[in-house]
Design a protein around this motif. Structure first.
Motif, mmCIF file in Angstrom:
data_model
loop_
_atom_site.group_PDB
_atom_site.id
_atom_site.type_symbol
_atom_site.label_atom_id
_atom_site.label_comp_id
_atom_site.label_asym_id
_atom_site.label_seq_id
_atom_site.Cartn_x
_atom_site.Cartn_y
_atom_site.Cartn_z
ATOM 1 N N ILE A 234 0.820 -0.825 -0.079
ATOM 2 C CA ILE A 234 0.609 -0.324 0.288
ATOM 3 C C ILE A 234 0.843 1.312 0.183
ATOM 4 C CG2 ILE A 234 -1.393 0.837 1.133
ATOM 5 C CD1 ILE A 234 -3.390 -1.093 0.259
ATOM 6 N N ASP A 235 0.423 2.395 -0.373
ATOM 7 C CA ASP A 235 1.797 3.300 -1.173
ATOM 8 C C ASP A 235 0.867 4.161 0.352
ATOM 9 O OD1 ASP A 235 2.032 6.392 -1.690
ATOM 10 O OD2 ASP A 235 2.111 5.212 -4.299
ATOM 11 N N ALA A 236 2.499 4.523 0.574
ATOM 12 C CA ALA A 236 2.215 5.481 2.339
ATOM 13 C C ALA A 236 1.559 6.512 2.125
ATOM 14 C CB ALA A 236 3.538 5.255 2.553
ATOM 15 N N ARG A 237 1.503 7.160 1.037
ATOM 16 C CA ARG A 237 0.706 8.340 0.695
ATOM 17 C C ARG A 237 -0.726 8.634 0.612
ATOM 18 N NH1 ARG A 237 3.944 10.286 -4.720
ATOM 19 N NH2 ARG A 237 3.515 7.565 -5.175
ATOM 20 N N HIS A 238 -1.214 6.932 0.049
ATOM 21 C CA HIS A 238 -2.704 6.878 -0.820
ATOM 22 C C HIS A 238 -3.256 6.063 0.686
ATOM 23 C CE1 HIS A 238 -0.913 9.217 -4.326
ATOM 24 N NE2 HIS A 238 -0.567 8.130 -4.496
ATOM 25 N N GLY A 239 -3.282 5.034 1.309
ATOM 26 C CA GLY A 239 -3.648 4.586 1.618
ATOM 27 C C GLY A 239 -4.688 2.893 1.382
ATOM 28 N N VAL A 240 -5.367 2.688 1.598
ATOM 29 C CA VAL A 240 -6.330 1.247 1.591
ATOM 30 C C VAL A 240 -7.494 2.309 0.379
ATOM 31 C CG1 VAL A 240 -7.968 -0.056 1.287
ATOM 32 C CG2 VAL A 240 -5.466 -0.463 3.488
ATOM 33 N N LYS A 241 -6.959 2.089 -1.214
ATOM 34 C CA LYS A 241 -8.005 2.111 -1.944
ATOM 35 C C LYS A 241 -9.284 1.051 -2.054
ATOM 36 C CE LYS A 241 -5.885 6.105 -2.796
ATOM 37 N NZ LYS A 241 -6.929 7.338 -3.040
ATOM 38 N N PRO A 242 -10.857 1.473 -3.050
ATOM 39 C CA PRO A 242 -11.895 0.310 -2.917
ATOM 40 C C PRO A 242 -10.654 -1.177 -3.846
ATOM 41 C CG PRO A 242 -12.141 2.467 -4.136
ATOM 42 C CD PRO A 242 -10.869 2.888 -3.372
ATOM 43 N N VAL A 243 -10.054 -0.862 -5.009
ATOM 44 C CA VAL A 243 -9.058 -2.360 -5.218
ATOM 45 C C VAL A 243 -8.542 -2.962 -4.546
ATOM 46 C CG1 VAL A 243 -8.778 -1.692 -7.843
ATOM 47 C CG2 VAL A 243 -7.561 -0.707 -6.426
ATOM 48 N N ASP A 244 -7.846 -2.545 -3.577
ATOM 49 C CA ASP A 244 -6.656 -2.603 -2.540
ATOM 50 C C ASP A 244 -8.096 -3.954 -1.252
ATOM 51 O OD1 ASP A 244 -4.311 -1.671 -3.143
ATOM 52 O OD2 ASP A 244 -5.166 0.231 -2.282
ATOM 53 N N ALA A 245 -9.207 -3.261 -1.146
ATOM 54 C CA ALA A 245 -10.031 -4.032 -0.559
ATOM 55 C C ALA A 245 -10.332 -4.926 -1.131
ATOM 56 C CB ALA A 245 -10.838 -2.723 0.013
ATOM 57 N N GLU A 246 -10.555 -4.784 -2.353
ATOM 58 C CA GLU A 246 -11.461 -5.676 -3.516
ATOM 59 C C GLU A 246 -10.588 -7.286 -3.054
ATOM 60 O OE1 GLU A 246 -11.952 -6.423 -7.251
ATOM 61 O OE2 GLU A 246 -12.711 -3.954 -7.124
ATOM 62 N N ILE A 247 -8.988 -6.917 -2.682
ATOM 63 C CA ILE A 247 -7.824 -8.256 -2.679
ATOM 64 C C ILE A 247 -8.177 -8.404 -1.645
ATOM 65 C CG2 ILE A 247 -4.858 -8.499 -3.038
ATOM 66 C CD1 ILE A 247 -6.913 -8.405 -5.435
ATOM 67 N N MET A 248 -8.241 -7.893 -0.886
ATOM 68 C CA MET A 248 -8.210 -8.250 1.196
ATOM 69 C C MET A 248 -9.060 -8.533 0.900
ATOM 70 S SD MET A 248 -7.309 -4.673 2.424
ATOM 71 C CE MET A 248 -5.131 -3.826 2.493
ATOM 72 N N GLY A 249 -10.477 -8.735 0.100
ATOM 73 C CA GLY A 249 -12.402 -9.830 0.519
ATOM 74 C C GLY A 249 -11.794 -11.016 -0.274
ATOM 75 N N LEU A 250 -10.640 -10.961 -1.435
ATOM 76 C CA LEU A 250 -10.166 -12.597 -1.872
ATOM 77 C C LEU A 250 -9.383 -13.249 -0.868
ATOM 78 C CD1 LEU A 250 -8.911 -11.719 -5.575
ATOM 79 C CD2 LEU A 250 -10.951 -13.403 -4.510
ATOM 80 N N LEU A 251 -8.607 -12.697 -0.421
ATOM 81 C CA LEU A 251 -7.653 -12.862 0.578
ATOM 82 C C LEU A 251 -8.789 -14.024 2.101
ATOM 83 C CD1 LEU A 251 -4.936 -11.025 0.464
ATOM 84 C CD2 LEU A 251 -4.909 -13.105 -0.488
ATOM 85 N N ASP A 252 -9.449 -12.806 2.175
ATOM 86 C CA ASP A 252 -10.369 -13.132 3.700
ATOM 87 C C ASP A 252 -11.111 -14.709 2.952
ATOM 88 O OD1 ASP A 252 -10.253 -11.456 5.177
ATOM 89 O OD2 ASP A 252 -11.877 -10.022 4.283
ATOM 90 N N SER A 253 -11.310 -14.689 1.409
ATOM 91 C CA SER A 253 -12.469 -15.943 0.923
ATOM 92 C C SER A 253 -10.813 -17.493 0.725
ATOM 93 C CB SER A 253 -12.658 -15.086 -0.618
ATOM 94 O OG SER A 253 -13.573 -14.543 -0.248
#
Ligand SMILES: Nc1nc2c(ncn2[C@@H]2O[C@H](COP(=O)(O)OP(=O)(O)O)[C@@H](O)[C@H]2O)c(=O)[nH]1
Ligand SMILES: [Mg+2]
Length: 217
Positions: free
Chosen positions: A135-154
């Motif tokens: 995650i870019d330290a300037r931008h934080g978690v973006k929606p596409v990042d959250a999507e990947i995280m959801g995939l990893l949860d599943s």
């Protein structure tokens, strides 16, 4: 006082730092680029993967960790960007570079094909020990990042957030981004409870990340 959720990973002690240093100072070889599950190398050793939006600093981080200037770039020539790239750290560990996501103009069929492969990879690779989500330290978690995280949860794959380009943010901005990241991670059961703050430019956090990865080998 309640403990801060998702603290920064502590710096490794001398022995752990040395173990990490040694792993990454040894041979690192590009193995292959994979476009289908059938192309994966035999699951004969532990592996970790790196995921992140395009331009987050993934290639730069892999090069900095391994001290090889063009390792990741070499496998990142146009046309190869949609591949899952395998690197071998000696015979101890595979380091897997996943294709960058979030290209603004990527054609939908390409995005769907990539998502399908990613899903299969994340849920079907028994030797995958941990995913590192950059995650870019300037931008934080973006929606596409959250999507990947959801995939990893599943897929029940533990993932650890690595913030990149720490040198590009001032202290106050960094704290705000860290707060946003912590809040976003609270929704993800597969999130590993420690973050790593890195700068490939300033060599920051690299020893910590090397020792964390060595601990998974
Ligand atoms: N200042 C600074 N720039 C960085 C850092 N890491 C990457 N970059 C820059 O960010 C841009 C994208 O990096 P790259 O590794 O190609 O991103 P990738 O698409 O995720 O592989 C390049 O211009 C890098 O030089 C860092 O730690 N600090
Ligand atoms: Mg790259």
């Amino acid at each position: 006082m309640t403990a801060l959720p998702f603290p920064l990973a502590p710096e490794p002690d001398r022995a752990a730092a040395e173990t990490g240093r040694k792993l990454f100072a040894g041979p690192v070889d590009f193995v292959k680029g994979v476009v289908a599950m059938s192309g994966l190398p035999p699951a004969d050793r532990p592996e970790i993967c790196f995921a992140g939006r395009s331009n987050v600093g993934k290639s730069t981080l892999i090069n900095a960790l391994t001290g090889r200037k063009a390792l990741a770039r070499a496998s990142n020539t146009p046309g190869r960007t949609q591949e899952i790239n395998y690197f071998a750290l000696g015979d101890r560990l595979y380091l897997v570079d996943l294709p960058g996501y979030g290209y603004a103009n990527a054609p939908l069929p390409k995005v769907q094909a990539w998502q399908a492969l990613l899903k299969q990879y994340l849920s079907g690779r028994a030797t995958l020990r941990r995913a590192f989500v950059l995650i870019d330290a300037r931008h934080g978690v973006k929606p596409v990042d959250a999507e990947i995280m959801g995939l990893l949860d599943s897929a029940a794959v533990t993932f650890q957030v690595v913030l990149t380009k720490a040198d590009k943010v001032k202290d106050r901005e960094r704290e705000a981004v860290l707060a946003q990241v912590r809040q976003a991670l609270a929704k993800h059961p597969a999130a590993f409870p420690e973050l790593v703050l890195t700068s490939a430019e300033k060599n920051e956090g690299l020893a910590t990340l090397r020792s964390i990865i060595a601990g998974l080998a």
